[in-house]
Design a protein around this motif. Structure first.
Motif, mmCIF file in Angstrom:
data_model
loop_
_atom_site.group_PDB
_atom_site.id
_atom_site.type_symbol
_atom_site.label_atom_id
_atom_site.label_comp_id
_atom_site.label_asym_id
_atom_site.label_seq_id
_atom_site.Cartn_x
_atom_site.Cartn_y
_atom_site.Cartn_z
ATOM 1 N N GLU A 55 2.290 3.112 -1.147
ATOM 2 C CA GLU A 55 1.029 2.255 -1.297
ATOM 3 C C GLU A 55 0.592 1.685 -0.218
ATOM 4 O OE1 GLU A 55 -1.334 3.198 -3.590
ATOM 5 O OE2 GLU A 55 0.124 4.459 -5.179
ATOM 6 N N ILE A 56 1.731 0.722 0.389
ATOM 7 C CA ILE A 56 1.683 -0.067 1.520
ATOM 8 C C ILE A 56 1.174 0.762 2.587
ATOM 9 C CG2 ILE A 56 2.826 -1.505 3.032
ATOM 10 C CD1 ILE A 56 4.485 -2.530 0.783
ATOM 11 N N GLU A 57 1.796 2.146 2.889
ATOM 12 C CA GLU A 57 1.394 2.891 4.166
ATOM 13 C C GLU A 57 0.076 3.327 3.764
ATOM 14 O OE1 GLU A 57 2.891 2.965 7.111
ATOM 15 O OE2 GLU A 57 4.215 1.487 6.172
ATOM 16 N N LEU A 82 -10.822 2.725 -1.021
ATOM 17 C CA LEU A 82 -9.257 3.113 -1.136
ATOM 18 C C LEU A 82 -8.190 2.037 -0.581
ATOM 19 C CD1 LEU A 82 -9.915 6.798 -0.021
ATOM 20 C CD2 LEU A 82 -9.443 6.040 -2.374
ATOM 21 N N LYS A 83 -8.786 1.583 0.422
ATOM 22 C CA LYS A 83 -7.913 0.397 0.864
ATOM 23 C C LYS A 83 -7.620 -0.667 -0.124
ATOM 24 C CE LYS A 83 -9.315 -2.868 3.024
ATOM 25 N NZ LYS A 83 -9.567 -4.245 3.030
ATOM 26 N N ASN A 84 -8.477 -0.949 -0.653
ATOM 27 C CA ASN A 84 -8.540 -2.036 -1.629
ATOM 28 C C ASN A 84 -7.861 -1.528 -3.060
ATOM 29 O OD1 ASN A 84 -9.911 -3.849 -0.344
ATOM 30 N ND2 ASN A 84 -11.996 -3.365 -1.540
ATOM 31 N N MET A 85 -7.906 -0.037 -3.311
ATOM 32 C CA MET A 85 -7.314 0.153 -4.609
ATOM 33 C C MET A 85 -5.807 0.543 -4.318
ATOM 34 S SD MET A 85 -9.237 1.396 -7.095
ATOM 35 C CE MET A 85 -9.289 -0.330 -7.099
ATOM 36 N N GLU A 86 -5.472 0.842 -3.084
ATOM 37 C CA GLU A 86 -3.934 1.024 -2.780
ATOM 38 C C GLU A 86 -3.231 -0.449 -2.622
ATOM 39 O OE1 GLU A 86 -3.025 3.594 -2.840
ATOM 40 O OE2 GLU A 86 -4.880 5.036 -2.229
ATOM 41 N N LYS A 87 -3.959 -1.403 -2.137
ATOM 42 C CA LYS A 87 -3.594 -2.693 -2.444
ATOM 43 C C LYS A 87 -3.262 -3.181 -3.907
ATOM 44 C CE LYS A 87 -4.331 -7.641 -1.026
ATOM 45 N NZ LYS A 87 -5.446 -8.590 -0.432
ATOM 46 N N GLU A 88 -4.320 -2.886 -4.627
ATOM 47 C CA GLU A 88 -4.178 -3.102 -6.348
ATOM 48 C C GLU A 88 -2.937 -2.471 -6.822
ATOM 49 O OE1 GLU A 88 -7.440 -2.823 -8.809
ATOM 50 O OE2 GLU A 88 -8.704 -3.677 -7.520
ATOM 51 N N HIS A 89 -2.663 -1.196 -6.140
ATOM 52 C CA HIS A 89 -1.623 -0.269 -6.817
ATOM 53 C C HIS A 89 -0.320 -0.915 -6.251
ATOM 54 C CE1 HIS A 89 -4.119 3.669 -6.967
ATOM 55 N NE2 HIS A 89 -4.505 2.629 -7.757
ATOM 56 N N THR A 90 -0.341 -1.383 -5.076
ATOM 57 C CA THR A 90 0.990 -2.196 -4.512
ATOM 58 C C THR A 90 1.020 -3.284 -5.362
ATOM 59 O OG1 THR A 90 0.410 -1.230 -2.315
ATOM 60 C CG2 THR A 90 1.748 -3.435 -2.409
ATOM 61 N N GLU A 91 0.118 -4.159 -5.581
ATOM 62 C CA GLU A 91 0.367 -5.330 -6.476
ATOM 63 C C GLU A 91 0.926 -4.995 -7.979
ATOM 64 O OE1 GLU A 91 -3.218 -7.398 -6.113
ATOM 65 O OE2 GLU A 91 -2.961 -8.131 -3.992
ATOM 66 N N TYR A 92 0.296 -3.968 -8.423
ATOM 67 C CA TYR A 92 0.806 -3.779 -9.672
ATOM 68 C C TYR A 92 2.194 -3.201 -9.771
ATOM 69 C CZ TYR A 92 1.224 -0.764 -14.107
ATOM 70 O OH TYR A 92 1.632 -0.438 -15.398
ATOM 71 N N ILE A 93 2.712 -2.341 -8.894
ATOM 72 C CA ILE A 93 3.974 -1.892 -8.604
ATOM 73 C C ILE A 93 4.846 -3.111 -8.607
ATOM 74 C CG2 ILE A 93 5.445 -0.406 -7.445
ATOM 75 C CD1 ILE A 93 3.195 1.392 -7.030
#
Length: 167
Positions: A14-16, A40-51
């Motif tokens: 997700e970070i990558e 999509l950038k914002n979504m990947e950031k949200e996914h990272t924070e969730y994980i």
């Protein structure tokens, strides 16, 4: 592969993904495609924070947080029904298409990873992790569809302007 390994790798993916969208959004010329990459950038950031929050909860034997709601469908409805693709030269569209195709591959890789990781979590008999990974997979599947729709829009635009499909 342990649960921690699965989540750590997911976080790194997700970070990558975030880094990719961050770096490429400035190269995109089409305004709608730029919005897609920003989303999509914002979504990947949200996914990272969730994980990360899941990993912390597991370390502390705490309660696993509930996943946030995926807003891809709302983004899709708002942007693709209300906006037309911007008038950019076909050369710019082809460059944008290259970036979008890379984004499509990234999102498909995420889907495949989460699918395999969910199967591994099932083998480890961790149904809570299975649910988390399946949710992430579903989110990424909606991202695949979003990128595909953007690619189709560019194909349609150029077929009208140029008289052919550039694929």
């Amino acid at each position: 592969m342990s649960i921690e390994d699965i989540l750590k790798l997911a976080e790194n993916f997700e970070i990558e993904g975030y880094r990719f969208y961050m770096s490429k959004k400035e190269e995109i010329k089409n305004s709608l495609a730029k919005e897609v990459l920003e989303f999509l950038k914002n979504m990947e950031k949200e996914h990272t924070e969730y994980i990360r929050s899941v990993r912390r909860a597991l370390e502390e034997n705490g309660e696993i947080p509930t996943a946030s709601v995926d807003t891809t469908k709302e983004f899709f409805k708002e942007r693709f029904t209300s906006q037309k693709i911007s008038k950019t030269p076909s050369e710019d569209d082809i460059k944008d298409l290259s970036i979008l195709r890379m984004a499509l591959l990234i999102e498909k890789d995420f889907v495949n990873y989460y699918d395999k990781a969910a199967k591994r979590a099932r083998e480890l008999e961790n149904e809570q992790l299975v649910k988390i990974l399946e949710n992430l997979k579903t989110w990424e599947e909606s991202h695949v569809e979003l990128v595909k729709k953007m690619i189709e829009k560019i194909y349609e635009k150029n077929s009208l302007d140029l008289g052919f499909y550039p694929f």
